[in-house]
Design a protein around this motif. Structure first.
Motif: not given
Lengths: 137, 140
Positions: A10-14, A19-20, A50-56, B16-17
């Motif tokens: 949650g912290l990283i998400f927020g 940041v974005s 999407v890039l990070i979550s797709f790969l992750g 980060l998201i």
């Protein structure tokens, strides 16, 4: 452990929202305003996320089960029904009205003043109404 | 209010998201969709309430972390018209619940899983939001 992992997520998400620039409704509205003061930044938020979550996801879903839970969720059904379309349509109108979607609205309740609070309260009411309506339909 | 085009910071924040979504999937096997996590608190089955509350607490408290690191508050500007805020809040709460997801659940996690449902939902809410902004800013 579940609680700690969820808190960190949650912290990283927020942090990512802040940041974005997604936590600023004006920036979101400018992205949506393609024939006006268009700001393409949100496309880059989507691209990074999407890039990070797709790969992750590819890495993570190869494991037999999540680290601190029994199983991964089943694959999405792919069923496209009127609830999905109607819900997305209604959500889009609300999003476009002031520039808040659920994540940024919650992330800004501590610094967004009364506006963020009013929006979040109304959002919770909308959510509860939908749950009640769903039970009837 | 005009805003600066910030491709790098936006890409970094997006990353980060995405990282958060991967942590939640790898750790708990859960989708990082804010409306879904919030909505799960309004059901009879409260077995998942703790992790949901923890995630939401992290989300709400994250600006303090940002402030600690950068020493400044995030840029922020929104209408203070109560009518629009209430109407928008009701529509967002209702719509995301009926449509089972918002910008994070469908827009990030769903697309990352190549879900057809999510692709359709994202296309629909993007267009309906753009039309709404067009009407609000250029017609009314």
């Amino acid at each position: 452990m579940q609680v700690l992992v969820a808190l960190i997520a949650g912290l990283i998400f927020g942090l990512g929202l802040v940041v974005s620039g997604m936590s600023n409704p004006s920036k979101v509205l400018n992205f949506l305003d393609i024939f006006g003061s268009f700001d393409a930044s949100l496309l880059f938020v989507m691209a990074g996320a999407v890039l990070i979550s797709f790969l992750g996801y590819r890495l993570v879903l190869r494991q037999p089960h999540p680290l601190f839970a029994k199983e991964f969720p089943s694959c999405p059904s792919g069923l496209i029904d009127w609830r999905l379309i109607l819900g997305a349509l209604i959500f889009g109108v609300g999003w476009g009205l002031v520039g808040f979607c659920p994540g940024p609205a919650l992330a800004s309740v501590t610094f967004g003043g009364l506006s963020a609070l009013v929006f979040v309260c109304a959002m919770l009411i909308g959510l509860m109404v939908a749950k009640l309506v769903s039970r009837v339909l | 209010m005009l805003t600066d085009f910030t491709p790098w910071m936006s890409f970094l924040g997006g990353g980060l998201i995405g990282l958060s979504a991967v942590i939640l999937m790898g750790g708990l096997g859960r989708i990082a969709g804010v409306s879904g996590i919030l909505g799960g608190l309004f059901t009879v089955d409260l077995s998942g309430a703790l992790w949901r509350l923890a995630f939401l607490a992290g989300l709400v408290l994250s600006p303090f972390l940002y402030r600690k690191v950068t020493g400044e508050l995030p840029d922020f500007a929104v209408t203070n018209d109560v009518f629009y805020l209430v109407a928008a809040g009701l529509l967002v709460g209702f719509g995301t619940s009926i449509g089972s997801g918002c910008t994070s659940g469908h827009g990030v996690c769903g697309i990352a899983r190549l879900s057809k449902r999510s692709l359709v939902a994202v296309a629909v809410f993007m267009v309906s939001a753009m039309v709404t902004v067009f009407i609000m800013r250029h017609v009314i």
